[in-house]
Design a protein around this motif. Structure first.
Motif, PDB file in Angstrom:
ATOM      1  N   VAL A   1       0.863  -1.185   0.000  1.00 57.05           N
ATOM      2  CA  VAL A   1       0.000   0.000   0.000  1.00 57.05           C
ATOM      3  C   VAL A   1       0.902   1.239   0.000  1.00 57.05           C
ATOM      4  O   VAL A   1       1.758   1.389   0.886  1.00 57.05           O
ATOM      5  CB  VAL A   1      -0.926  -0.001   1.245  1.00 57.05           C
ATOM      6  CG1 VAL A   1      -1.745   1.274   1.327  1.00 57.05           C
ATOM      7  CG2 VAL A   1      -1.840  -1.211   1.232  1.00 57.05           C
ATOM      8  N   VAL A   2       0.727   2.110  -0.989  1.00 55.85           N
ATOM      9  CA  VAL A   2       1.550   3.319  -1.083  1.00 55.85           C
ATOM     10  C   VAL A   2       0.978   4.380  -0.134  1.00 55.85           C
ATOM     11  O   VAL A   2      -0.232   4.618  -0.129  1.00 55.85           O
ATOM     12  CB  VAL A   2       1.591   3.824  -2.547  1.00 55.85           C
ATOM     13  CG1 VAL A   2       2.369   5.132  -2.642  1.00 55.85           C
ATOM     14  CG2 VAL A   2       2.222   2.774  -3.446  1.00 55.85           C
ATOM     15  N   THR A   3       1.847   4.980   0.674  1.00 57.97           N
ATOM     16  CA  THR A   3       1.363   5.927   1.699  1.00 57.97           C
ATOM     17  C   THR A   3       1.734   7.388   1.420  1.00 57.97           C
ATOM     18  O   THR A   3       1.372   8.260   2.198  1.00 57.97           O
ATOM     19  CB  THR A   3       1.905   5.544   3.103  1.00 57.97           C
ATOM     20  OG1 THR A   3       3.327   5.773   3.136  1.00 57.97           O
ATOM     21  CG2 THR A   3       1.627   4.109   3.444  1.00 57.97           C
ATOM     22  N   ASN A   4       2.441   7.651   0.315  1.00 58.43           N
ATOM     23  CA  ASN A   4       2.866   9.026  -0.006  1.00 58.43           C
ATOM     24  C   ASN A   4       1.687   9.999  -0.009  1.00 58.43           C
ATOM     25  O   ASN A   4       0.696   9.753  -0.705  1.00 58.43           O
ATOM     26  CB  ASN A   4       3.469   9.091  -1.421  1.00 58.43           C
ATOM     27  CG  ASN A   4       4.765   8.317  -1.521  1.00 58.43           C
ATOM     28  OD1 ASN A   4       5.474   8.149  -0.544  1.00 58.43           O
ATOM     29  ND2 ASN A   4       5.060   7.820  -2.717  1.00 58.43           N
ATOM     30  N   HIS A   5       1.823  11.086   0.721  1.00 63.42           N
ATOM     31  CA  HIS A   5       0.827  12.175   0.715  1.00 63.42           C
ATOM     32  C   HIS A   5      -0.603  11.693   0.953  1.00 63.42           C
ATOM     33  O   HIS A   5      -1.548  12.222   0.361  1.00 63.42           O
ATOM     34  CB  HIS A   5       0.884  12.952  -0.610  1.00 63.42           C
ATOM     35  CG  HIS A   5       2.275  13.342  -0.999  1.00 63.42           C
ATOM     36  ND1 HIS A   5       3.035  14.202  -0.253  1.00 63.42           N
ATOM     37  CD2 HIS A   5       3.057  12.943  -2.034  1.00 63.42           C
ATOM     38  CE1 HIS A   5       4.221  14.346  -0.826  1.00 63.42           C
ATOM     39  NE2 HIS A   5       4.273  13.578  -1.900  1.00 63.42           N
ATOM     40  N   ARG A   6      -0.771  10.681   1.784  1.00 64.89           N
ATOM     41  CA  ARG A   6      -2.136  10.212   2.057  1.00 64.89           C
ATOM     42  C   ARG A   6      -2.433  10.298   3.544  1.00 64.89           C
ATOM     43  O   ARG A   6      -1.558  10.165   4.374  1.00 64.89           O
ATOM     44  CB  ARG A   6      -2.286   8.756   1.611  1.00 64.89           C
ATOM     45  CG  ARG A   6      -2.263   8.596   0.120  1.00 64.89           C
ATOM     46  CD  ARG A   6      -2.352   7.138  -0.254  1.00 64.89           C
ATOM     47  NE  ARG A   6      -3.663   6.575   0.011  1.00 64.89           N
ATOM     48  CZ  ARG A   6      -3.911   5.272  -0.117  1.00 64.89           C
ATOM     49  NH1 ARG A   6      -2.970   4.429  -0.481  1.00 64.89           N
ATOM     50  NH2 ARG A   6      -5.128   4.806   0.109  1.00 64.89           N
ATOM     51  N   LYS A   7      -3.715  10.453   3.850  1.00 64.31           N
ATOM     52  CA  LYS A   7      -4.134  10.530   5.252  1.00 64.31           C
ATOM     53  C   LYS A   7      -4.184   9.112   5.833  1.00 64.31           C
ATOM     54  O   LYS A   7      -4.600   8.182   5.136  1.00 64.31           O
ATOM     55  CB  LYS A   7      -5.527  11.143   5.343  1.00 64.31           C
ATOM     56  CG  LYS A   7      -5.587  12.606   4.984  1.00 64.31           C
ATOM     57  CD  LYS A   7      -6.829  13.236   5.636  1.00 64.31           C
ATOM     58  CE  LYS A   7      -6.811  14.743   5.467  1.00 64.31           C
ATOM     59  NZ  LYS A   7      -7.158  15.153   4.093  1.00 64.31           N
TER      60      LYS A   7
END
Ligand code: S3P
Length: 173
Positions: free
Chosen positions: A147-153
């Motif tokens: 799961v990509v977490t870049n710039h995510r809440k």
């Protein structure tokens, strides 16, 4: 038995996402670093300074084995999946292993002020990118889901994990 294991580089969101996920699913949250600190009575910085990395890694493997038996969402340390022994524990557990993936730029920005990551202190920008690349291969080997977490809440990430981990479970049945 843990219900879900989060892996990924320092600053990828393992602790924040793990806490929120545990809250959302009404299960305990287990943080490997916190368990190591509780068991040893020393901070991560103190363990590295007083005993060195090899000692910390032995302790980490030992605490990982017992944490796997406990109920909850387990957030690991960034270096946990680097040891083959630990990857085997994760993969053979049958518990969904989620790789939280963040780019080196995002991680550097998130950890700019952090003083509690002894490994980062001595790395140049280039060494950091190299370590990140090397580690990602280990995370990918151990993971069932990425799961990509870049710039995510965090809430958005938790939602994605819960949906996809559910799909994973139903595929297994
Ligand atoms: C490490 C990551 C840290 C902690 C220790 C070593 C690593 O955990 O276990 O400083 O080797 O990447 P976080 O990923 O929670 O920062």
């Amino acid at each position: 038995m843990a219900q879900c294991i989060l892996i990924g580089f320092m600053g990828s969101g393992k602790t924040t996402v793990g806490r929120l996920m545990a809250e959302t699913t009404h299960t305990p949250h287990l943080d490997l670093d916190e368990l190591i600190v509780a068991q040893s009575g020393q901070s991560i910085n103190q363990i590295f300074a007083a005993h060195g990395e090899a000692y910390f890694r032995d302790l980490e493997s030992q605490v990982l084995r017992s944490a796997m038996q406990a109920e909850g969402i387990l957030s690991t340390g960034g270096g946990t999946p680097v040891r083959e022994e630990n990857r085997k524990i994760l993969v053979q557990s049958g518990i969904p292993v989620i790789f939280l993936k963040a780019s080196p730029e995002v991680i550097r920005a998130r950890l700019k002020e952090a003083s509690d990551r002894p490994l980062l202190r001595k790395l140049s920008a280039q060494q950091f990118v190299h370590l990140h690349e090397e580690r990602e291969a280990y995370y990918a080997q151990a993971a069932d889901l990425t799961v990509v977490t870049n710039h995510r809440k965090p809430a958005d990430i938790v939602r994605e994990i819960l949906t996809r981990a559910d799909l994973l479970e139903s595929k297994r049945k």
